[in-house]
Structures are given as C-alpha cells and as structure tokens.
Design a protein around this motif. Structure first.
Motif, PDB file in Angstrom:
ATOM      1  N   ILE A  93       1.035  -1.234   0.039  1.00 17.07           N
ATOM      2  CA  ILE A  93      -0.065  -0.076  -0.283  1.00 17.07           C
ATOM      3  C   ILE A  93       0.873   1.308  -0.015  1.00 17.07           C
ATOM      4  O   ILE A  93       1.904   1.459   0.903  1.00 17.07           O
ATOM      5  CB  ILE A  93      -0.858  -0.110   1.382  1.00 17.07           C
ATOM      6  CG1 ILE A  93      -1.744  -1.082   1.434  1.00 17.07           C
ATOM      7  CG2 ILE A  93      -2.015   1.268   1.194  1.00 17.07           C
ATOM      8  CD1 ILE A  93      -2.553  -1.399   0.398  1.00 17.07           C
ATOM      9  N   TYR A  94       0.593   2.102  -0.996  1.00 18.62           N
ATOM     10  CA  TYR A  94       1.314   3.502  -1.038  1.00 18.62           C
ATOM     11  C   TYR A  94       0.619   4.401  -0.118  1.00 18.62           C
ATOM     12  O   TYR A  94      -0.535   4.867  -0.698  1.00 18.62           O
ATOM     13  CB  TYR A  94       1.807   3.819  -2.349  1.00 18.62           C
ATOM     14  CG  TYR A  94       2.566   2.892  -3.463  1.00 18.62           C
ATOM     15  CD1 TYR A  94       3.654   2.629  -2.686  1.00 18.62           C
ATOM     16  CD2 TYR A  94       2.238   2.586  -4.642  1.00 18.62           C
ATOM     17  CE1 TYR A  94       4.538   1.507  -3.601  1.00 18.62           C
ATOM     18  CE2 TYR A  94       2.991   1.813  -5.312  1.00 18.62           C
ATOM     19  CZ  TYR A  94       4.174   1.132  -4.730  1.00 18.62           C
ATOM     20  OH  TYR A  94       4.768   0.379  -5.510  1.00 18.62           O
ATOM     21  N   ILE A  95       1.052   5.234   0.886  1.00 15.28           N
ATOM     22  CA  ILE A  95       0.700   6.585   1.038  1.00 15.28           C
ATOM     23  C   ILE A  95       1.522   7.687   0.360  1.00 15.28           C
ATOM     24  O   ILE A  95       2.623   7.664   0.459  1.00 15.28           O
ATOM     25  CB  ILE A  95       0.962   6.680   2.371  1.00 15.28           C
ATOM     26  CG1 ILE A  95       0.114   5.420   3.287  1.00 15.28           C
ATOM     27  CG2 ILE A  95       0.314   7.911   3.073  1.00 15.28           C
ATOM     28  CD1 ILE A  95       0.241   5.667   4.782  1.00 15.28           C
ATOM     29  N   HIS A  96       0.924   8.495  -0.270  1.00 13.20           N
ATOM     30  CA  HIS A  96       1.421   9.543  -1.082  1.00 13.20           C
ATOM     31  C   HIS A  96       1.136  10.801  -0.244  1.00 13.20           C
ATOM     32  O   HIS A  96       0.163  11.357   0.165  1.00 13.20           O
ATOM     33  CB  HIS A  96       0.394   9.605  -2.462  1.00 13.20           C
ATOM     34  CG  HIS A  96       0.599   8.495  -3.402  1.00 13.20           C
ATOM     35  ND1 HIS A  96       1.646   7.984  -4.018  1.00 13.20           N
ATOM     36  CD2 HIS A  96      -0.248   7.442  -3.477  1.00 13.20           C
ATOM     37  CE1 HIS A  96       1.502   6.991  -4.617  1.00 13.20           C
ATOM     38  NE2 HIS A  96       0.304   6.555  -4.294  1.00 13.20           N
ATOM     39  N   HIS A  97       2.109  11.623  -0.128  1.00 17.69           N
ATOM     40  CA  HIS A  97       2.317  12.928   0.592  1.00 17.69           C
ATOM     41  C   HIS A  97       2.469  13.880  -0.483  1.00 17.69           C
ATOM     42  O   HIS A  97       3.991  13.993  -1.230  1.00 17.69           O
ATOM     43  CB  HIS A  97       3.556  12.713   1.587  1.00 17.69           C
ATOM     44  CG  HIS A  97       3.421  11.697   2.165  1.00 17.69           C
ATOM     45  ND1 HIS A  97       2.487  11.224   3.335  1.00 17.69           N
ATOM     46  CD2 HIS A  97       4.398  10.593   2.453  1.00 17.69           C
ATOM     47  CE1 HIS A  97       2.885  10.045   3.585  1.00 17.69           C
ATOM     48  NE2 HIS A  97       3.941   9.569   3.228  1.00 17.69           N
ATOM     49  N   SER A  98       1.646  14.833  -0.769  1.00 14.73           N
ATOM     50  CA  SER A  98       1.805  15.596  -2.162  1.00 14.73           C
ATOM     51  C   SER A  98       1.596  17.159  -1.640  1.00 14.73           C
ATOM     52  O   SER A  98       0.269  17.308  -1.311  1.00 14.73           O
ATOM     53  CB  SER A  98       0.656  15.137  -3.047  1.00 14.73           C
ATOM     54  OG  SER A  98       1.044  13.852  -3.430  1.00 14.73           O
ATOM     55  N   ALA A  99       2.425  18.069  -1.762  1.00 17.83           N
ATOM     56  CA  ALA A  99       2.425  19.315  -1.700  1.00 17.83           C
ATOM     57  C   ALA A  99       2.693  19.875  -3.007  1.00 17.83           C
ATOM     58  O   ALA A  99       3.218  19.208  -3.855  1.00 17.83           O
ATOM     59  CB  ALA A  99       3.259  20.024  -0.855  1.00 17.83           C
ATOM     60  N   THR A 100       2.541  21.190  -3.285  1.00 16.89           N
ATOM     61  CA  THR A 100       2.796  21.667  -4.749  1.00 16.89           C
ATOM     62  C   THR A 100       4.187  21.460  -5.157  1.00 16.89           C
ATOM     63  O   THR A 100       4.370  21.227  -6.321  1.00 16.89           O
ATOM     64  CB  THR A 100       2.433  23.159  -4.898  1.00 16.89           C
ATOM     65  OG1 THR A 100       0.849  23.416  -4.379  1.00 16.89           O
ATOM     66  CG2 THR A 100       2.521  23.741  -6.262  1.00 16.89           C
ATOM     67  N   GLU A 101       5.218  21.795  -4.275  1.00 17.62           N
ATOM     68  CA  GLU A 101       6.601  21.545  -4.719  1.00 17.62           C
ATOM     69  C   GLU A 101       7.304  20.317  -3.783  1.00 17.62           C
ATOM     70  O   GLU A 101       8.563  20.284  -4.222  1.00 17.62           O
ATOM     71  CB  GLU A 101       7.287  23.076  -4.398  1.00 17.62           C
ATOM     72  CG  GLU A 101       6.619  24.131  -5.158  1.00 17.62           C
ATOM     73  CD  GLU A 101       7.191  25.377  -4.780  1.00 17.62           C
ATOM     74  OE1 GLU A 101       7.499  25.447  -3.554  1.00 17.62           O
ATOM     75  OE2 GLU A 101       7.250  26.353  -5.654  1.00 17.62           O
ATOM     76  N   THR A 102       6.571  19.734  -3.171  1.00 15.37           N
ATOM     77  CA  THR A 102       7.329  18.522  -2.492  1.00 15.37           C
ATOM     78  C   THR A 102       6.373  17.436  -2.312  1.00 15.37           C
ATOM     79  O   THR A 102       5.041  17.474  -2.434  1.00 15.37           O
ATOM     80  CB  THR A 102       7.476  19.107  -0.996  1.00 15.37           C
ATOM     81  OG1 THR A 102       8.382  20.150  -0.987  1.00 15.37           O
ATOM     82  CG2 THR A 102       8.313  17.955  -0.427  1.00 15.37           C
ATOM     83  N   SER A 103       6.994  16.230  -2.753  1.00 21.78           N
ATOM     84  CA  SER A 103       6.062  14.958  -2.518  1.00 21.78           C
ATOM     85  C   SER A 103       6.855  13.747  -1.995  1.00 21.78           C
ATOM     86  O   SER A 103       8.226  13.948  -1.763  1.00 21.78           O
ATOM     87  CB  SER A 103       5.463  14.404  -3.928  1.00 21.78           C
ATOM     88  OG  SER A 103       6.628  14.285  -4.694  1.00 21.78           O
ATOM     89  N   GLY A 104       6.142  12.872  -1.484  1.00 24.45           N
ATOM     90  CA  GLY A 104       6.899  11.753  -0.873  1.00 24.45           C
ATOM     91  C   GLY A 104       5.821  10.352  -0.805  1.00 24.45           C
ATOM     92  O   GLY A 104       4.767  10.496  -1.117  1.00 24.45           O
ATOM     93  N   VAL A 105       6.391   9.433  -0.774  1.00 22.46           N
ATOM     94  CA  VAL A 105       5.627   8.190  -0.380  1.00 22.46           C
ATOM     95  C   VAL A 105       6.173   7.277   0.693  1.00 22.46           C
ATOM     96  O   VAL A 105       7.506   7.217   1.081  1.00 22.46           O
ATOM     97  CB  VAL A 105       5.855   7.349  -1.635  1.00 22.46           C
ATOM     98  CG1 VAL A 105       5.220   5.768  -1.662  1.00 22.46           C
ATOM     99  CG2 VAL A 105       5.509   7.965  -3.095  1.00 22.46           C
TER     100      VAL A 105
END
Length: 720
Positions: free
Chosen positions: A274-286
C-alpha cells in the motif's frame, strides 16, 4: 434536498432592492434589452468589514455573504434573487438553450459501453443505457463479457438525490466483496459501503467522512481509507478498518500534521504494498505499508525533503523512481528494495533532459513504457527492459492528447492508450508491447452527420510581451472559416497548478464550430505545456505572466485574422475563473463576453484564511500572503480587490452552493462589487446551482444544460 427559500424573505433584511413579487419572464418575442427594463438587478447591502495586515487595511463590503452552513436566510435570499434575475435576462435564449441541448444530446450514443479494463481475474466496465444519467458497473472473466455480472446500478443508487457521485469501486483480492463510495452533496466527502458480490447484500460497515478511495489488504477483511477534515476538507488521516467492526474502532495508521500536504493512497501492481502519497505543490513523498501484514506500519521511502518530488513503482525487488532530483524536467531512476531510505543509491534509467519533460511511466514484466513532452507535444515510448532502442508510438494529428490508462497488471502483453485530438473523437488503442502494432478497441461514436474531415486544427506559437512563445491550439469548421478577421473567436484558458489543457475532442463543441465560431486553447504559463519551467514561470511571484499570456494570445489571434476584434468571447473555470477575472480587469475592451465558472476571485482573503477548505495546500502555488511580498503581489492582481470603475464585458458567472473548492461566496461577492462599480450597461448574470458543488450537475445529460446555457449566452451576443 435543501429547501429553497423564496427571495421575498429579503424584505426581512432590506438587503435587496428588488420587488417582493417574483419577476415574470418577458414574453417570448421580447429581447434581452426589453427584459432588462422589466427587472432591476439585485443590489446587495453594503456592510463594512475591515481586514488589516502588514499595515494595510482593506474594506470588504460584502463579507457578510459568507455562510459556511449555507443556512442564512439573507444570503440564500440574495442568491435566489440573482437566479431569478438571471432567468429573466436569459429568457429569450431559452429556445436556443433547448436547441443546443438537443443538438448535444443527439450526438451522444444512448447505449454505450466503456472498454473493459483488466484488474486481477476480471475485466471491469460500465454500461450506459437509454436516457439513464448514470452507468451500470459490470465485470466479466473475459474481455468479451461472456459471463457478465452486474456490480452496481448507479441510477438506482442515485434515486432521491439531486446530486449523486459514485466512486472508489474496489473489489477484494478474492473478488467476493466490493467497496464503493457515495457523495450525495458534491462536497467530495464520501461514505464508503461494502457489497457481498455472492449474495448481493450490503454489509453493515459504513465508513463516513472519507476521500472515497478504498484499498484492500490481502487478507480480504482489512481495508485502508483516508478521512477528511470536515472543515478544511483536507484528507489527512489514513485509517485501517476491519470488516465487521465499528468505524470508531478503526486504527489510525498515518496522520499528516503539515496542512500544506494532500494525502492519497494506492496499491502496487503486484499487490504487495500500500502506498501512502504525500503531495504538496513543490514537495512529494511516499510511505510503504506491507499489504500482507494486517497491522503493518508505514515506512518512508526516503525522508521527506522540501523541494524533492518523486513517485515510485515496484517491479520485483526494484523500485523505479520518477523524480525531479537535480532535474527540473524530471528523470527516471531505480533503486534496489533493500536500499530504501537513501536517495544516493538511486541510479539513472532515463537521464534528465532540459528541453524534454518526463511525464510518467508504466512498468510491465518485460517492458518500460514512458511518456514525455517535447516542444509542447506529448509522446509515448516503449522499451524492453532487457535493452535495445525505445520505440516511439506514431499518431496522425499535429496536435493531440495521448495518455496511458488501465494498465493494472504486470503480465499484460499490451499497453492501453487513450488518444484524441481537436478533430478526432476519443479512441482507445491496445498496443502490442513487442510488435508495437496498434489495435483500435473503440472510437467514441458521434451521432448525426459528423465527419472529422469537415474540421481543421492548427497548432501555432504567438509572441508574448516578454518574448516568450505561447502555444495555441485552434479548431474550426473548414467551410465556415475565413482567415480574414470575420469569424467569432472563443478562447479558453486555465494556467494554474501545472495542469495542461490538452487538445482533445469535444462533441459539444461542434455546436459552436458549426455556427462559424473558431475555438482556441491558450496554453499559457502556469501549465506544463512547455515543461516544468513553463509552470514555474506562471505561479507565485510570476503569476501575472498567466494573465498577460492570455491577453497577448487574444491580440495575436485577432491580428492574424482568426477572429473579429468585436466578436471575441472567453471562458475559464475555477483557477481559470481567476484568469477571467484578472483579464477583464486588465483588458476588458478585448472581449465581448466572458464566462467565469466557479471562479477563484477573492484570492487574498481566501489565502489568508486557513479555515477555508484547501487553502493551506495552495501556498506553494500562489504564495502565502502572511508574507508581505506575496500579499502585495497577490493583491495587485486579485480580481475581487482590483474591480474598478470601468466598462466590463457581458459576464456570465456560475457557482454551486456546496462547492468545496471555491466557496460560493467568492463569486457572489465579486458580482456584487462589479454591480456596484462597473460603468457599462452590459449584462452581468450570476447563477447559483443550489444543489451542486464544484463540478456542477451530476449525470451525463444534466451537465449538458450547463454547457447549453454558456453557449447560448455567447451565441446570443454574437447573433448566431
């Protein structure tokens, strides 16, 4: 259904200077000018509201229109009065609206099925029948549908609801249970339900207040979902639910404490993670969760780092990483599964190229497929993982949109692609990954006398005032077009969030083209049509490039003979509505009419209020006005703040009372201020859908009424 409050209630507040008797529509032979004389435009009460920051005080006389509960009689009365006024002004367009609606509806095949898409052991599809507004969802063990099973009939589920949206369909790994999500208010807050596909019965489990996505762990009884904050509407908590237990006992797996981030979830193609996606306009992560362990904890792929963006896909013991690490236009890298947490171990697969944007990729057991954008055009390449040259897929049009979809399984021998252009209806291809042969699975039918050869599309670049080259895509009917400055011109734009408005087909648009209207998409800065730098040059402290580009495109198209200078209309929605507001403040004389749908126009006030849904996630797009530099810049273009005493074009403004992305009170305030300030006698029409949200009406035919309204508004102005 919310009860509509008669606008006569405005007498209680004296807020509206309109008669209590509902305005009667004019006789059918009366024109718009006569209609204006029969009813006075609603005049909103002015109540001074001071807002001070950075030593600057703004006076908002219409702040009182904000009602988060949507229950204030005074506010509702004003919106109802505006609706009645709009209906009166638009009365003489009713026949044209009806004609346009029937034209558009008659082009739609009533009995229409989607192309089945494989997921696990089944092929899933949707079926539209007759005059149904919603599809029936089915599955079968083969592509041909030889043993079709009905999963859900959205028409039955929608009964009794003015708005209905079904989402999040997800079958359990053993294919015996189905999770699905319902939104009946258009606030994008979903209730998740579960259906036993063996006996057709609903389980007792209901998950409230969610984003609508459900993912199954591999034990067939554990599901993951995201809960939304009821005030900000940010999805920020990932919960784990065990079927048969109350939602109150669900385990909080992850909570996002930074409210500038969105949270999403998905599952790896091999179903192991299961992937949890962390998304801001200029930063992202998993973060990763083992789908085989019911109580697994999330593990960060790499520590979150401001400015680092990436997404991942797993193949065997290797993760492929699409990232902007030292690559503004992105590159593809890979890393072994036992080397997680250390980005120094990432290895190049496709190197960064400053003039080519790497957009996305799909993995198969033996192939890598990737999509890139070069000089504004998207391209798809297929490459064998064992090595060898990449093969570029070929398409016929000079400007088109192609995207990969439905490629859910690693062992698929083919790639699914959706293709369209301004003259080519949506076409579904299956591409053999070894021979690269394209097989057409379906082209969206357009009923009636449509012939794509009757239409032409052009792709050109025009000069912006600062020397940048702005891509533009146009389409027109050949026998109706003369490049001599006589045709009406409809210009569309968006230009925010890096969203690229692709040159795709619209059967609805034919109603404009067949009447001699030239349709243009301005691919302005703020999109990624020319790569990530094109986006960076149209946000925060460069946002005005977006508005300047749109205006410069208008001037260029008129100068080059694509449209008559007095017959230009323009439209945009949401952030595109902000674009419309900024453009008509800056250059109102260029446009005969403008449509602004769910427009984000009160930029400064909204961005200063972190209680308004989604505000905090927008800081990297617009800037944070708590910083004076951003405040001053934002204030200088904010459509609501920059309304002035000048002539404006004819305006059609629409919103939904329950809009969760752009609150209804932004356009309501904007219209009230325009009524107060504008010096012209042009139409200013404001319509609020009292049952809908950001996406407007639900249902495939109901939506056509909104399009018919806009088209009739413009065509009436153009005498078409």
């Amino acid at each position: 259904m919310k009860k509509k409050i008669p606008y006569c209630i405005s007498l209680l507040t004296a807020a509206l200077l309109v008669a209590c008797n509902p305005a009667q529509p004019p006789a059918s032979n009366q024109n718009t000018e006569q209609a204006r004389a029969l009813i006075q435009a609603p005049v909103a009460e002015k109540i001074s509201h001071e807002m001070t920051i950075h030593g600057d005080t703004r006076i908002d006389n219409y702040y009182w229109m904000r009602d988060d509960k949507r229950e204030d009689p005074k506010v509702l009365a004003h919106l109802e009065a505006e609706n009645q006024y709009a209906d009166t002004l638009l009365a003489d367009t009713k026949p044209l609206q009806a004609q346009l609606f029937e034209e558009m509806k008659d082009r739609i095949k009533k009995d229409d099925d989607s192309v089945p898409t494989r997921s696990g052991n089944y092929y899933y599809a949707s079926e539209m029948r007759g005059d149904n507004e919603y599809p029936v969802y089915v599955r079968s063990s083969d592509f041909a549908g030889s043993d079709k099973q009905e999963l859900l009939d959205a028409n039955k589920l929608a009964e009794g609801h003015d708005y209905y949206n079904l989402g999040g369909l997800s079958a359990s790994p053993n294919d015996q249970l189905l999770a699905y999500a319902e939104d009946t208010l258009s606030r994008r807050i979903y209730t998740i339900k579960f259906k036993d596909l063996q006996n057709g019965e609903l389980l007792s489990d209901e998950l409230q207040g969610t984003s609508g996505t459900t993912l199954w762990a591999n034990d067939n009884k554990t599901v993951y979902y995201i809960k939304k904050d009821p005030q900000t509407l940010l999805g920020y908590q990932v919960f784990r639910h065990t079927l048969g237990t109350p939602q109150a006992q669900d385990e909080l797996v992850y909570e996002e404490t930074d409210n500038t981030f969105y949270t999403g979830i998905s599952k790896s193609k091999d179903d192991s993670l299961i992937y949890i996606h962390h998304s801001a306009t200029e930063t992202s992560g998993v973060s990763l969760i083992d789908a085989n362990i019911p109580d697994a904890k999330p593990i960060a792929f790499v520590p979150r780092e401001t400015g680092l963006e990436y997404e991942v896909a797993k193949l065997g013991d290797t993760f492929y990483v699409l990232t902007n690490l030292d690559a503004i236009n992105f590159r593809l890298m890979k890393v072994a599964a036992d080397q997680l947490g250390d980005k120094s171990k990432w290895q190049n697969v496709i190197a960064h190229r400053p003039d080519v944007q790497l957009q996305g990729f799909e993995l198969f057991n033996d192939h890598l497929v990737y999509q890139q954008r070069q000089n504004g055009q998207s391209e798809i390449f297929v490459q064998k993982l064992a090595g060898g040259p990449a093969h570029k897929l070929s398409f016929n049009d000079n400007a088109y949109m192609a995207r990969m979809y439905g490629n859910n399984e690693l062992d698929n021998p083919s790639l699914r692609v959706y293709y369209t252009s301004m003259t080519t209806p949506g076409t579904h291809y299956e591409v053999d990954l070894n021979s690269f042969a394209l097989a057409t699975l379906k082209q969206q039918p357009v009923l009636g006398d449509f012939d794509s050869n009757d239409y032409a599309s052009e792709r050109l670049f025009v000069d912006a005032r600062d020397g940048a080259q702005i891509p533009v895509t146009l389409v027109y009917r050949k026998d109706k077009f003369k490049k001599n400055g006589t045709n009406p011109l409809y210009q569309y734009g968006y230009g925010s969030y890096g969203a690229t408005m692709e040159p795709g087909f619209s059967s609805n648009r034919l109603s404009l083209l067949n009447r001699g209207v030239v349709f243009a998409i301005a691919h302005i800065r703020g999109s990624q049509m020319l790569g990530r730098p094109w986006y960076e040059d149209g946000k925060k402290l460069t946002k005005k490039n977006t508005f300047n580009d749109f205006i410069d495109v208008t001037k260029a198209l008129v100068a080059q003979g694509y449209g008559h200078k007095d017959k230009v209309v323009a439209a945009g929605g949401s952030a595109g509505g902000l674009l419309m507001g900024a453009v008509i403040n800056q250059a109102p004389e260029l446009y005969l009419g403008v449509a602004a749908h769910v427009p984000f126009v009160d930029v400064v006030t909204t961005m200063l209020d972190d209680s308004i849904p989604l505000t905090t996630n927008e800081y990297d797009e617009w800037g944070n006005p708590n910083d004076k530099a951003y405040y001053d810049y934002m204030l200088s273009y904010s459509p609501y703040d920059q309304v002035k005493a000048q002539a404006y074009p004819n305006l059609l403004v629409t919103t939904g009372l329950h809009d969760s992305q752009v609150q209804y009170f932004e356009p309501a305030k904007w219209v009230a201020k325009l009524r107060e300030m504008k010096t012209d006698s042009n139409m200013l029409i404001f319509k609020t859908d009292m049952e809908a949200g950001h996406g407007g009406a639900s249902g495939r035919f109901k939506r056509l009424h909104d399009t018919a309204l806009e088209y009739a508004f413009f065509l009436n102005l153009l005498d078409k």
